[in-house]
Design an enzyme around this catalytic site. Structure first.
Site, PDB file in Angstrom:
ATOM      1  N   LYS A 116       0.806  -1.221   0.000  1.00 13.59           N
ATOM      2  CA  LYS A 116       0.000   0.000   0.000  1.00 13.59           C
ATOM      3  C   LYS A 116       0.841   1.274   0.000  1.00 13.59           C
ATOM      4  O   LYS A 116       0.453   2.281  -0.593  1.00 13.59           O
ATOM      5  CB  LYS A 116      -0.952  -0.020   1.196  1.00 13.59           C
ATOM      6  CG  LYS A 116      -2.040  -1.083   1.091  1.00 13.59           C
ATOM      7  CD  LYS A 116      -2.947  -1.054   2.297  1.00 13.59           C
ATOM      8  CE  LYS A 116      -4.114  -2.022   2.136  1.00 13.59           C
ATOM      9  NZ  LYS A 116      -3.686  -3.413   2.029  1.00 13.59           N
ATOM     10  N   LYS A 158      -3.515   1.158   8.633  1.00 10.97           N
ATOM     11  CA  LYS A 158      -3.591   0.034   7.702  1.00 10.97           C
ATOM     12  C   LYS A 158      -2.267  -0.710   7.666  1.00 10.97           C
ATOM     13  O   LYS A 158      -1.204  -0.091   7.702  1.00 10.97           O
ATOM     14  CB  LYS A 158      -3.913   0.520   6.280  1.00 10.97           C
ATOM     15  CG  LYS A 158      -5.295   1.111   6.104  1.00 10.97           C
ATOM     16  CD  LYS A 158      -5.516   1.481   4.644  1.00 10.97           C
ATOM     17  CE  LYS A 158      -6.876   2.084   4.417  1.00 10.97           C
ATOM     18  NZ  LYS A 158      -7.083   2.438   2.977  1.00 10.97           N
ATOM     19  N   GLY A 164      -7.992  -8.073   2.936  1.00  5.26           N
ATOM     20  CA  GLY A 164      -9.053  -8.826   3.597  1.00  5.26           C
ATOM     21  C   GLY A 164      -9.494  -8.262   4.932  1.00  5.26           C
ATOM     22  O   GLY A 164     -10.052  -8.966   5.768  1.00  5.26           O
ATOM     23  N   HIS A 208     -17.497   3.292  -1.208  1.00  6.15           N
ATOM     24  CA  HIS A 208     -16.353   2.484  -1.635  1.00  6.15           C
ATOM     25  C   HIS A 208     -16.607   2.113  -3.096  1.00  6.15           C
ATOM     26  O   HIS A 208     -17.444   1.262  -3.404  1.00  6.15           O
ATOM     27  CB  HIS A 208     -16.263   1.229  -0.765  1.00  6.15           C
ATOM     28  CG  HIS A 208     -15.104   0.343  -1.083  1.00  6.15           C
ATOM     29  ND1 HIS A 208     -14.295  -0.215  -0.120  1.00  6.15           N
ATOM     30  CD2 HIS A 208     -14.600  -0.104  -2.253  1.00  6.15           C
ATOM     31  CE1 HIS A 208     -13.363  -0.959  -0.688  1.00  6.15           C
ATOM     32  NE2 HIS A 208     -13.537  -0.907  -2.001  1.00  6.15           N
ATOM     33  N   LYS A 237     -16.532  -6.908   2.507  1.00  2.06           N
ATOM     34  CA  LYS A 237     -17.683  -6.633   1.653  1.00  2.06           C
ATOM     35  C   LYS A 237     -18.765  -7.698   1.857  1.00  2.06           C
ATOM     36  O   LYS A 237     -18.477  -8.871   2.025  1.00  2.06           O
ATOM     37  CB  LYS A 237     -17.245  -6.595   0.187  1.00  2.06           C
ATOM     38  CG  LYS A 237     -16.217  -5.507  -0.095  1.00  2.06           C
ATOM     39  CD  LYS A 237     -15.555  -5.701  -1.444  1.00  2.06           C
ATOM     40  CE  LYS A 237     -14.407  -4.726  -1.647  1.00  2.06           C
ATOM     41  NZ  LYS A 237     -13.642  -4.990  -2.869  1.00  2.06           N
ATOM     42  N   GLU A 275      -9.240   0.696  -6.269  1.00  2.00           N
ATOM     43  CA  GLU A 275     -10.283   1.024  -5.299  1.00  2.00           C
ATOM     44  C   GLU A 275     -10.162   2.477  -4.847  1.00  2.00           C
ATOM     45  O   GLU A 275      -9.060   2.961  -4.568  1.00  2.00           O
ATOM     46  CB  GLU A 275     -10.208   0.075  -4.102  1.00  2.00           C
ATOM     47  CG  GLU A 275     -10.347  -1.380  -4.505  1.00  2.00           C
ATOM     48  CD  GLU A 275     -10.696  -2.305  -3.358  1.00  2.00           C
ATOM     49  OE1 GLU A 275     -10.707  -1.837  -2.196  1.00  2.00           O
ATOM     50  OE2 GLU A 275     -10.966  -3.487  -3.617  1.00  2.00           O
ATOM     51  N   ASN A 291      -6.007  -3.989  -5.985  1.00  2.00           N
ATOM     52  CA  ASN A 291      -5.979  -5.436  -5.824  1.00  2.00           C
ATOM     53  C   ASN A 291      -5.459  -6.032  -7.117  1.00  2.00           C
ATOM     54  O   ASN A 291      -6.084  -5.892  -8.171  1.00  2.00           O
ATOM     55  CB  ASN A 291      -7.370  -5.973  -5.498  1.00  2.00           C
ATOM     56  CG  ASN A 291      -7.782  -5.627  -4.093  1.00  2.00           C
ATOM     57  OD1 ASN A 291      -7.100  -5.965  -3.134  1.00  2.00           O
ATOM     58  ND2 ASN A 291      -8.891  -4.920  -3.952  1.00  2.00           N
ATOM     59  N   ARG A 293      -5.333  -8.835  -8.647  1.00  2.00           N
ATOM     60  CA  ARG A 293      -5.892 -10.181  -8.839  1.00  2.00           C
ATOM     61  C   ARG A 293      -7.346 -10.039  -9.283  1.00  2.00           C
ATOM     62  O   ARG A 293      -7.881  -8.935  -9.352  1.00  2.00           O
ATOM     63  CB  ARG A 293      -5.857 -10.957  -7.521  1.00  2.00           C
ATOM     64  CG  ARG A 293      -6.527 -10.167  -6.392  1.00  2.00           C
ATOM     65  CD  ARG A 293      -6.657 -10.965  -5.117  1.00  2.00           C
ATOM     66  NE  ARG A 293      -7.024 -10.158  -3.966  1.00  2.00           N
ATOM     67  CZ  ARG A 293      -8.238  -9.716  -3.693  1.00  2.00           C
ATOM     68  NH1 ARG A 293      -9.253  -9.984  -4.511  1.00  2.00           N
ATOM     69  NH2 ARG A 293      -8.480  -8.995  -2.620  1.00  2.00           N
TER      70      ARG A 293
END
Length: 455
Positions: A116, A158, A164, A208, A237, A275, A291, A293
């Protein structure tokens, strides 16, 4: 095209990848732990090989065993799905060194965007808006206190290597900071083997919003629109939809353009998601993370765009160009996904593993899809994620999608374990959700307190 790929995952995403590969004429190898010997993905794949005991660290996270299985079966590529090793740059690098194609971005890009702090620095270079925050890793409470004073409360802590919902804490005052930092750091160290943290000013409540992007090795990068993932519990989520009712045409163009710019800046290949947090009061949006993936919620984008994201992943990894250009992508209707978990919402969402004695999945009609690896008689092991299915619907408009989801959830029947189906049905029927009037605070601050009061 590849002759054979190995799927380094389990559950519904492994089943999803096997089906996509089969439709492309590509052979598949499933891996499994001893606890997953009877799992659906094991039965569906062309070949299956055990990679270790039930514990994830000894099986689905065991890089040596997975790579050995790939070599032993003659697979040319590995699709990591989501979770487990999907964002592990060390694993991607090992694949590169062994001449095994990792179906995802390069290890270099994963290091750049999966971390991040690195991702934040790259987004600043790319001209993508980011929230005020720390400029590097934060390791001590003294550093945290100083940075928090500079950017102002409330803040969010964070884990640098996180994902996750792990290693995240919201902090409103200086008194809360030290215990929150120590708890988040310990959680991050346990989950990721890395206790490095970073700090951002908290944009809360917010929307979000995430943008699905696809890139290939020929320099093409496109977006497939946005998803609204604001209905969350503990940063996890619960329900996602596309498009977002909070975004108009102009803002949509700004956010999707920023996502493409971000991906182009790092020469991104394969599927990824950028995001953002959207402050509805100001109309400003801020990069949150990338992300690197495929996402759990990718089916809602597939419904509205008509693009099969998993097939595109395999084609791109094979060296093909994207099968669509940006001008070819059109968006139609509205899609919603509900995550069905084996858990008890009335008992703090405690996991509910066990044997499924009866299972009826909803079906019938146009625009309804259930992604699952469950079957009647299957025993859900206690070692892994509690998600057992995803119900995804598509309608000509949002109202039709909502009604279709309500119908589907009413038909969903599972016996032997407790699930969150009734919880999802109440959520999708809530007047605020029906009106699209919600943000990241809604589930925790409004819906859950009322839901948990009910008998």
């Amino acid at each position: 095209m590849f002759n054979k790929i190995l799927i380094a995952n389990r559950g519904e995403i492994a089943v999803r990848i096997i089906r996509a590969a089969r439709e492309l004429g590509v052979g598949t190898v499933a891996i499994y732990s001893t606890a997953d010997r009877d799992a659906l993905h094991v039965h569906l794949a062309d070949e299956a090989i055990c990679v270790g005991p039930a514990r994830s660290t000894e099986s689905y996270l065991n890089m040596n065993n997975i790579l050995s299985a790939t070599v032993a079966t003659g697979a040319q590529a590995i699709h990591p799905g989501f979770g487990f090793l999907s964002e592990n740059s060390k694993f991607a690098r090992l694949c590169e060194e062994m001449n095994i194609k990792f179906i995802g971005p390069s290890a270099k890009v994963m290091d750049m965007m999966g971390d991040k702090i690195n991702a934040r620095a790259e987004m600043i270079k790319a001209g993508v808006p980011v929230t005020p925050g720390s400029e590097g890793e934060v390791h001590t409470t003294d550093e945290a206190v100083k940075i928090a004073e500079e950017i102002g409360y409330p803040i969010i802590l964070k884990a640098s290597a996180g994902g996750g919902g792990k290693g995240i804490r919201k902090v409103n005052t200086v008194e809360e900071l030290v215990p929150a930092f120590e708890a988040a750091q310990a959680e991050a160290q346990a989950a990721f083997g890395n206790g490095a943290m970073f700090i951002e000013r908290m944009i809360f409540p917010a929307r979000h919003i995430e943008v699905q992007i696809l890139g290939d090795s020929h320099g093409n990068v496109i977006h497939l629109g946005e998803r609204d993932c604001s209905l969350q519990r503990n940063n996890q989520k619960v329900l996602e939809e596309s498009p977002s009712v909070a975004i108009g045409h102009t803002l949509r163009n700004e956010i999707t353009s920023a996502a493409v710019k971000a991906a182009q800046h790092v020469s991104y290949e394969n599927a990824g998601t950028i995001e953002f947090l959207l402050d509805e009061s100001s109309g400003k949006f801020y990069f949150m993370e990338m992300n690197t993936r495929v996402q759990v919620e990718h089916p809602v984008t597939e419904f509205v765009s008509g693009v099969d994201i998993v097939k595109e992943q395999i084609r791109v990894a094979n060296g093909n160009e994207l099968s669509v250009k940006q001008e070819d992508v059109t968006f139609s209707g509205h899609a919603i996904e509900c995550r069905i978990n084996a858990e008890n919402p009335k008992f703090n969402f405690a996991p509910s593993p066990g044997k499924i004695t009866n299972l009826f999945l909803p079906g019938g009609g146009v625009g309804l899809r259930v992604d699952s690896a469950m079957y009647s008689g299957y025993t859900i092991p206690p070692y892994y994620d509690s998600m057992i299915a995803k119900v995804i619907v598509h309608g000509e408009n949002r109202f039709e999608a909502l009604m279709k989801m309500q119908r589907a959830l009413l038909e969903f029947d599972v016996e032997g374990v407790t699930t969150n189906v009734d919880f999802q049905l109440e959520l999708i029927s809530d007047p605020h959700v029906v009106a699209g009037d919600y943000d990241t605070s809604f589930l925790g601050n409004v819906f859950l307190p009322e839901y948990q009061k009910e008998d």
